[in-house]
Design a protein around this motif. Structure first.
Motif, PDB file in Angstrom:
ATOM      1  N   VAL A  67       0.843  -1.209   0.000  1.00 19.98           N
ATOM      2  CA  VAL A  67       0.000   0.000   0.000  1.00 19.98           C
ATOM      3  C   VAL A  67       0.872   1.251   0.000  1.00 19.98           C
ATOM      4  O   VAL A  67       0.650   2.184  -0.785  1.00 19.98           O
ATOM      5  CB  VAL A  67      -0.943  -0.003   1.226  1.00 19.98           C
ATOM      6  N   THR A  68       1.844   1.281   0.887  1.00 18.97           N
ATOM      7  CA  THR A  68       2.711   2.453   0.987  1.00 18.97           C
ATOM      8  C   THR A  68       3.506   2.654  -0.296  1.00 18.97           C
ATOM      9  O   THR A  68       3.589   3.772  -0.819  1.00 18.97           O
ATOM     10  CB  THR A  68       3.656   2.321   2.199  1.00 18.97           C
ATOM     11  N   GLY A  69       4.072   1.574  -0.813  1.00 22.49           N
ATOM     12  CA  GLY A  69       4.860   1.675  -2.048  1.00 22.49           C
ATOM     13  C   GLY A  69       4.018   2.136  -3.223  1.00 22.49           C
ATOM     14  O   GLY A  69       4.431   3.004  -4.001  1.00 22.49           O
ATOM     15  N   THR A  70       2.824   1.581  -3.345  1.00 26.34           N
ATOM     16  CA  THR A  70       1.943   1.956  -4.450  1.00 26.34           C
ATOM     17  C   THR A  70       1.523   3.421  -4.343  1.00 26.34           C
ATOM     18  O   THR A  70       1.526   4.157  -5.338  1.00 26.34           O
ATOM     19  CB  THR A  70       0.709   1.040  -4.485  1.00 26.34           C
ATOM     20  N   ALA A  71       1.192   3.857  -3.152  1.00 24.62           N
ATOM     21  CA  ALA A  71       0.804   5.266  -2.955  1.00 24.62           C
ATOM     22  C   ALA A  71       1.975   6.202  -3.251  1.00 24.62           C
ATOM     23  O   ALA A  71       1.792   7.258  -3.869  1.00 24.62           O
ATOM     24  CB  ALA A  71       0.294   5.479  -1.541  1.00 24.62           C
ATOM     25  N   LEU A  72       3.176   5.822  -2.826  1.00 25.61           N
ATOM     26  CA  LEU A  72       4.349   6.658  -3.096  1.00 25.61           C
ATOM     27  C   LEU A  72       4.642   6.755  -4.586  1.00 25.61           C
ATOM     28  O   LEU A  72       4.938   7.841  -5.094  1.00 25.61           O
ATOM     29  CB  LEU A  72       5.572   6.133  -2.339  1.00 25.61           C
ATOM     30  N   VAL A  73       4.570   5.625  -5.292  1.00 23.60           N
ATOM     31  CA  VAL A  73       4.771   5.663  -6.751  1.00 23.60           C
ATOM     32  C   VAL A  73       3.702   6.544  -7.385  1.00 23.60           C
ATOM     33  O   VAL A  73       4.003   7.351  -8.274  1.00 23.60           O
ATOM     34  CB  VAL A  73       4.761   4.239  -7.353  1.00 23.60           C
ATOM     35  N   GLY A  74       2.481   6.415  -6.918  1.00 22.29           N
ATOM     36  CA  GLY A  74       1.411   7.264  -7.443  1.00 22.29           C
ATOM     37  C   GLY A  74       1.708   8.736  -7.262  1.00 22.29           C
ATOM     38  O   GLY A  74       1.509   9.541  -8.172  1.00 22.29           O
ATOM     39  N   MET A  75       2.193   9.092  -6.083  1.00 24.13           N
ATOM     40  CA  MET A  75       2.479  10.504  -5.801  1.00 24.13           C
ATOM     41  C   MET A  75       3.737  10.997  -6.519  1.00 24.13           C
ATOM     42  O   MET A  75       3.751  12.102  -7.059  1.00 24.13           O
ATOM     43  CB  MET A  75       2.625  10.715  -4.296  1.00 24.13           C
ATOM     44  N   LEU A  76       4.797  10.189  -6.510  1.00 23.81           N
ATOM     45  CA  LEU A  76       6.089  10.642  -7.029  1.00 23.81           C
ATOM     46  C   LEU A  76       6.231  10.499  -8.540  1.00 23.81           C
ATOM     47  O   LEU A  76       6.952  11.266  -9.166  1.00 23.81           O
ATOM     48  CB  LEU A  76       7.227   9.877  -6.341  1.00 23.81           C
ATOM     49  N   VAL A  77       5.546   9.515  -9.119  1.00 21.55           N
ATOM     50  CA  VAL A  77       5.750   9.227 -10.539  1.00 21.55           C
ATOM     51  C   VAL A  77       4.495   9.495 -11.378  1.00 21.55           C
ATOM     52  O   VAL A  77       4.593   9.985 -12.496  1.00 21.55           O
ATOM     53  CB  VAL A  77       6.206   7.760 -10.730  1.00 21.55           C
ATOM     54  N   LEU A  78       3.333   9.192 -10.810  1.00 22.18           N
ATOM     55  CA  LEU A  78       2.111   9.235 -11.606  1.00 22.18           C
ATOM     56  C   LEU A  78       1.290  10.504 -11.420  1.00 22.18           C
ATOM     57  O   LEU A  78       0.195  10.620 -11.949  1.00 22.18           O
ATOM     58  CB  LEU A  78       1.248   8.003 -11.291  1.00 22.18           C
ATOM     59  N   GLY A  79       1.803  11.441 -10.659  1.00 23.55           N
ATOM     60  CA  GLY A  79       1.150  12.733 -10.529  1.00 23.55           C
ATOM     61  C   GLY A  79      -0.066  12.772  -9.623  1.00 23.55           C
ATOM     62  O   GLY A  79      -0.875  13.696  -9.707  1.00 23.55           O
ATOM     63  N   GLU A  80      -0.201  11.786  -8.746  1.00 22.21           N
ATOM     64  CA  GLU A  80      -1.320  11.810  -7.805  1.00 22.21           C
ATOM     65  C   GLU A  80      -1.048  12.830  -6.707  1.00 22.21           C
ATOM     66  O   GLU A  80       0.088  13.220  -6.473  1.00 22.21           O
ATOM     67  CB  GLU A  80      -1.528  10.418  -7.204  1.00 22.21           C
ATOM     68  N   SER A  81      -2.093  13.254  -6.041  1.00 22.78           N
ATOM     69  CA  SER A  81      -1.981  14.254  -4.981  1.00 22.78           C
ATOM     70  C   SER A  81      -1.018  13.801  -3.889  1.00 22.78           C
ATOM     71  O   SER A  81      -1.065  12.663  -3.435  1.00 22.78           O
ATOM     72  CB  SER A  81      -3.363  14.500  -4.375  1.00 22.78           C
ATOM     73  N   ALA A  82      -0.152  14.717  -3.470  1.00 25.02           N
ATOM     74  CA  ALA A  82       0.791  14.446  -2.379  1.00 25.02           C
ATOM     75  C   ALA A  82       0.518  15.416  -1.234  1.00 25.02           C
ATOM     76  O   ALA A  82       1.414  16.073  -0.725  1.00 25.02           O
ATOM     77  CB  ALA A  82       2.228  14.571  -2.876  1.00 25.02           C
ATOM     78  N   SER A  83      -0.736  15.456  -0.829  1.00 29.07           N
ATOM     79  CA  SER A  83      -1.116  16.388   0.236  1.00 29.07           C
ATOM     80  C   SER A  83      -0.508  15.959   1.566  1.00 29.07           C
ATOM     81  O   SER A  83      -0.122  14.803   1.759  1.00 29.07           O
ATOM     82  CB  SER A  83      -2.635  16.447   0.367  1.00 29.07           C
ATOM     83  N   LEU A  84      -0.434  16.897   2.458  1.00 28.55           N
ATOM     84  CA  LEU A  84       0.095  16.625   3.785  1.00 28.55           C
ATOM     85  C   LEU A  84      -0.720  15.548   4.499  1.00 28.55           C
ATOM     86  O   LEU A  84      -0.167  14.681   5.181  1.00 28.55           O
ATOM     87  CB  LEU A  84       0.110  17.922   4.607  1.00 28.55           C
ATOM     88  N   ALA A  85      -2.023  15.573   4.312  1.00 28.03           N
ATOM     89  CA  ALA A  85      -2.893  14.573   4.936  1.00 28.03           C
ATOM     90  C   ALA A  85      -2.583  13.170   4.418  1.00 28.03           C
ATOM     91  O   ALA A  85      -2.505  12.208   5.191  1.00 28.03           O
ATOM     92  CB  ALA A  85      -4.356  14.922   4.689  1.00 28.03           C
ATOM     93  N   ARG A  86      -2.388  13.030   3.106  1.00 28.83           N
ATOM     94  CA  ARG A  86      -2.067  11.713   2.528  1.00 28.83           C
ATOM     95  C   ARG A  86      -0.726  11.219   3.034  1.00 28.83           C
ATOM     96  O   ARG A  86      -0.574  10.046   3.364  1.00 28.83           O
ATOM     97  CB  ARG A  86      -2.044  11.789   1.002  1.00 28.83           C
TER      98      ARG A  86
END
Length: 104
Positions: A67-86
């Motif tokens: 979960v953590t790895g997928t969310a990080l790839v989403g934020m760092l590579v795929l342009g997903e939101s990287a909000s402070l809450a996330r």
């Protein structure tokens, strides 16, 4: 050795999740093949690790890494939101995984 395999299997979970997204519903052959291969390797690694690690701990750690790895790839590579809450929520997941390892 079981913990090393478990961590690698969790990282492979990230790989298959991203490949699944990129496969566009299994219409793209290369991401679909990457999905299938990494899924099998990830599950095999989890099964191996669970021979020594209790299932509740092992599965939770495996999922937490994925979960953590997928969310990080989403934020760092795929342009997903990287909000402070996330990011804060991801840190809570990491803290839980670390806690499970420490109190294993």
């Amino acid at each position: 050795m079981a913990w090393i395999v478990l961590v690698l299997s969790g990282l492979l979970e990230t790989a298959w999740a991203i490949a699944l997204d990129r496969s566009a519903g299994f219409t793209r052959p290369l991401p679909s093949a990457v999905f299938a291969i990494t899924l099998v390797l990830s599950m095999a690694g989890l099964a191996y690790a669970l021979r020594e690690i209790p299932v509740g701990t092992g599965y939770a750690v495996w999922v937490g890494i994925g979960v953590t790895g997928t969310a990080l790839v989403g934020m760092l590579v795929l342009g997903e939101s990287a909000s402070l809450a996330r990011i804060g929520c991801l840190l809570l997941i990491v803290a839980g995984v670390v806690g499970l390892k420490i109190y294993h």
